[in-house]
Design a protein around this motif. Sequence first.
Motif, mmCIF file in Angstrom:
data_model
loop_
_atom_site.group_PDB
_atom_site.id
_atom_site.type_symbol
_atom_site.label_atom_id
_atom_site.label_comp_id
_atom_site.label_asym_id
_atom_site.label_seq_id
_atom_site.Cartn_x
_atom_site.Cartn_y
_atom_site.Cartn_z
ATOM 1 N N GLY A 15 46.352 54.260 29.982
ATOM 2 C CA GLY A 15 47.392 53.867 30.917
ATOM 3 C C GLY A 15 47.543 52.360 31.046
ATOM 4 O O GLY A 15 46.836 51.584 30.392
ATOM 5 N N SER A 16 48.472 51.967 31.903
ATOM 6 C CA SER A 16 48.799 50.553 32.085
ATOM 7 C C SER A 16 48.844 50.203 33.569
ATOM 8 O O SER A 16 49.137 51.057 34.413
ATOM 9 N N TYR A 59 41.792 34.332 26.388
ATOM 10 C CA TYR A 59 41.380 35.709 26.631
ATOM 11 C C TYR A 59 39.938 35.951 26.209
ATOM 12 O O TYR A 59 39.456 35.380 25.227
ATOM 13 N N ALA A 60 39.289 36.849 26.921
ATOM 14 C CA ALA A 60 38.009 37.367 26.465
ATOM 15 C C ALA A 60 38.262 38.275 25.264
ATOM 16 O O ALA A 60 39.308 38.937 25.187
ATOM 17 N N ARG A 66 45.267 43.734 24.316
ATOM 18 C CA ARG A 66 45.549 44.766 25.312
ATOM 19 C C ARG A 66 46.039 44.162 26.629
ATOM 20 O O ARG A 66 46.830 44.779 27.343
ATOM 21 N N PHE A 67 45.556 43.000 26.965
ATOM 22 C CA PHE A 67 45.926 42.351 28.222
ATOM 23 C C PHE A 67 46.776 41.121 27.922
ATOM 24 O O PHE A 67 46.583 40.450 26.900
ATOM 25 N N PHE A 79 50.435 36.894 36.623
ATOM 26 C CA PHE A 79 50.338 38.323 36.376
ATOM 27 C C PHE A 79 49.322 38.608 35.276
ATOM 28 O O PHE A 79 49.097 37.778 34.398
ATOM 29 N N LEU A 80 48.758 39.807 35.338
ATOM 30 C CA LEU A 80 47.905 40.287 34.262
ATOM 31 C C LEU A 80 48.413 41.675 33.896
ATOM 32 O O LEU A 80 48.203 42.631 34.644
ATOM 33 N N GLN A 81 49.110 41.760 32.770
ATOM 34 C CA GLN A 81 49.582 43.038 32.273
ATOM 35 C C GLN A 81 48.495 43.666 31.426
ATOM 36 O O GLN A 81 48.009 43.047 30.475
ATOM 37 N N MET A 82 48.114 44.884 31.778
ATOM 38 C CA MET A 82 47.023 45.563 31.082
ATOM 39 C C MET A 82 47.554 46.863 30.500
ATOM 40 O O MET A 82 48.118 47.688 31.227
ATOM 41 N N ILE A 83 47.348 47.050 29.197
ATOM 42 C CA ILE A 83 47.733 48.291 28.540
ATOM 43 C C ILE A 83 46.518 48.876 27.829
ATOM 44 O O ILE A 83 45.484 48.217 27.723
#
Length: 127
Positions: A15-16, A59-60, A66-67, A79-83
Amino acid sequence: VQLQASGGGLVQTGGSLRLSCAPSRPTFSGYAVGWFRQAPGKEREFVAAITWRNGNTYYADSVKGRFAISRDPTKHMVFLQMISLEPADTAVYLCAERLAYGGSYYTLNSRDAYDYWGQGTQVTVSS
């Protein structure tokens, strides 16, 4: 509390979610904003950072691809968009602001580099 993080929740694997970070004062005035996360019993770890003026991102390795971290200067938010979320991403996510100008990845990935912190938002990924 200097920063407000929001947008967490419970999602299934794959999910996201999109997290938001806003300052308690009118705008971010520092050099960079970072996202960190902390799972129960674990150290707080770096996730991503963005420089406020130029939008440079860091990014790590665990979240690359993914992020995505972004900023909206007109809304004074980060914002941090996470998928493609995984159970290993489960943690409290905190945003932080670094005031001092400058710093490479090896500065911005350290929690000691940041001056202001938010209260965190819980992200839970179920398997």
